[in-house]
Design a protein around this motif. Sequence first.
Motif, PDB file in Angstrom:
ATOM      1  N   ALA B 285       0.823  -1.208   0.000  1.00 18.09           N
ATOM      2  CA  ALA B 285       0.000   0.000   0.000  1.00 18.09           C
ATOM      3  C   ALA B 285       0.859   1.261   0.000  1.00 18.09           C
ATOM      4  CB  ALA B 285      -0.926   0.009   1.212  1.00 18.09           C
ATOM      5  N   ILE B 286       2.017   1.191   0.663  1.00 19.92           N
ATOM      6  CA  ILE B 286       2.864   2.380   0.682  1.00 19.92           C
ATOM      7  C   ILE B 286       3.741   2.437  -0.574  1.00 19.92           C
ATOM      8  CG2 ILE B 286       4.662   3.610   1.976  1.00 19.92           C
ATOM      9  CD1 ILE B 286       3.422   2.501   4.514  1.00 19.92           C
ATOM     10  N   LEU B 291       5.764   3.562  -6.752  1.00 18.14           N
ATOM     11  CA  LEU B 291       6.134   2.880  -7.999  1.00 18.14           C
ATOM     12  C   LEU B 291       5.389   3.478  -9.189  1.00 18.14           C
ATOM     13  CD1 LEU B 291       6.336  -0.824  -6.791  1.00 18.14           C
ATOM     14  CD2 LEU B 291       8.195   0.778  -7.245  1.00 18.14           C
ATOM     15  N   LYS B 292       4.128   3.838  -8.937  1.00  9.54           N
ATOM     16  CA  LYS B 292       3.316   4.435  -9.993  1.00  9.54           C
ATOM     17  C   LYS B 292       3.972   5.730 -10.483  1.00  9.54           C
ATOM     18  CE  LYS B 292      -1.567   5.408 -10.513  1.00  9.54           C
ATOM     19  NZ  LYS B 292      -2.757   5.670  -9.699  1.00  9.54           N
ATOM     20  N   GLU B 293       4.506   6.473  -9.532  1.00  9.10           N
ATOM     21  CA  GLU B 293       5.163   7.733  -9.863  1.00  9.10           C
ATOM     22  C   GLU B 293       6.446   7.487 -10.655  1.00  9.10           C
ATOM     23  OE1 GLU B 293       6.913  10.823  -6.861  1.00  9.10           O
ATOM     24  OE2 GLU B 293       4.775  10.567  -6.478  1.00  9.10           O
ATOM     25  N   VAL B 298      10.861   4.812 -15.732  1.00  5.95           N
ATOM     26  CA  VAL B 298      11.318   3.455 -16.031  1.00  5.95           C
ATOM     27  C   VAL B 298      10.929   3.066 -17.458  1.00  5.95           C
ATOM     28  CG1 VAL B 298      11.084   1.026 -15.395  1.00  5.95           C
ATOM     29  CG2 VAL B 298      11.182   2.776 -13.615  1.00  5.95           C
ATOM     30  N   SER B 299       9.691   3.358 -17.828  1.00  2.00           N
ATOM     31  CA  SER B 299       9.239   2.929 -19.149  1.00  2.00           C
ATOM     32  C   SER B 299       9.986   3.705 -20.242  1.00  2.00           C
ATOM     33  CB  SER B 299       7.730   3.115 -19.290  1.00  2.00           C
ATOM     34  OG  SER B 299       7.430   4.429 -19.632  1.00  2.00           O
TER      35      SER B 299
END
Lengths: 262, 314
Positions: B285-286, B291-293, B298-299
């Motif tokens: 949850a944390i 990671l979304k940010e 990364v991509s």
Amino acid sequence: MLNITHISKTFNPGTVNEKKAITDLSLHLAPGDFVTIIGSNGAGKSTLFNAVCGDFLTDQGSIVLNGQDITFMPAFKRAKHIGRLFQDPMRGSAPGMTIEENLALAAGSGGWFSHMSQKDKKRFRDRLALLDMGLEDRMRQPVGLLSGGQRQALTLLMATMNPPWLLLLDEHTAALDPGTAEKVLKLTRDIVAEHHITTMMVTHNMKQALELGNRTLMMAEGNVVLDVSGKERAGMTVDDLLRRFKAGTGKDLDNDRILLSE
Amino acid sequence: MDLSALLTVGQTALELGLICSLTVLALFLSYSMLNVCDLSTDGCFTLGAAVGAVVAAAGHPLLSIPAAMLAGVCSGLVTALLQTKFGINSLLSGIIVNTGLYSVNIAVMAGSAQINLNKADTVFTMVKDLLAGTPLAGQSTTVVAAVAVILTVAFLTLFLNTRLGLAIRATGNNPDMVRSSSINPVFTTIVGLCVANAFTGLSGCLMAQSQKMAEINIGGGMVTIALASLLIGSTLMGRGGIFTRAVGMVVGAFIFRLVYAVALRLDVLPAFMLKLISSVIVALAIALPYLKEQWPTVSRRLSYKKAAAGRGGN
């Protein structure tokens, strides 16, 4: 209103990083004075504000505000009578709390266990309407949704909700776009005039420094090197100011932001 | 699983969820509002259990509740003083207090690692007697826990909207602002942690009395379990006023217990997996928002490398 007598502050004394931030500075402000302050990078403008607000205790000298000796008073107690705005608009309000909650905190009416009353809300609404930013209809929205300019205007409102004895503005419009900066500056002028608040404002805009207020200070190397007011100030141009600065310190003014602004 | 088994599972989850949600509400105050991760929670929970059990065993079941809460306040006060007045990092203060409480808790239980309440009156047996003959007979655990939770949610909703409550929230939300305001962050941190730990103590007290036993490990891992519930709750009901968010904490605690109880019942997981699951939930949850940010960077790096490889470069 404010009596600063021979204060000095040296950071990291006795180390290679020793920095004499303020050297034997004395300053007297009359009630209702609106003082603009300009100076080189590291001249001690912000340090002076920090000293007055109690972020650190001075090494020497005394500070008296409205007859009260605040030299050793902790910062949070001084803050009751000193309003303060920083350059960073994010610094003055809590983003996770609503506009009305931020204002309630600043208004500080009632005891620790008091709740916001309808009367308080009405008062906040009226004050917010003065900003002419539509914030009076968004009182239950979190402050984090506001733009930088809106947040700085809100902070100004919060700092002057209960008119303070002294208002310290540390380049509070420098991070805003020109239009918003203009607006916040006008608000500042109006609110200060309305409540006759004794004010000190640091700015990097020389023209602004001469236009606003009734007195202009120039600082260099931790002290006031030029203090003009009244008739002498009325006819002054930016060039005069720069010349006087050079005459006073023997150096050119080296503040990149000042030189880059008109 | 037939209906009655399902109901039993739901009942257990409700009871445990309600009792533990008091700890979740405590963390709602310290973690979500004050932005302090109070690692003394485990020890404080056990302290509440131990103090409550000792007082109840001495024949004062009603007195056990304020006693456990007061013990929680004391524990919170020590944690708060360590971090505000003695310059100890807030995480470390919690760990220090938690470790110290282990000895304190055994001392409270007169040198033993557990107290048996089988023969003692507890708040639950008292309410059970009161409810005898009413439709709620047999639901004493749920009733007591629900009353405690309702009172706590009501208190927090009122408290966090007082001037003091706003000051506590501002302390956690924007320390920079508070540092240059007339709020004394030392004071707000102390009050916040004392109140939060009172509820942690209460939670432990009710847990021990509902299972008729206090033991030294009753609070083990409670901070992570409560954080998992808190994060579930704030994902579901994290927006809105204090009341909505506080109710979300209770819902989060219930959902966590329900999912876990069902998994246990269906033999998906052995009982000892509780703590690993709560750790994984908290970590995920944390970590997920972070990671979304990071993902766009990364991509971009991946596609850049791919393109470079396609051009025959390195």
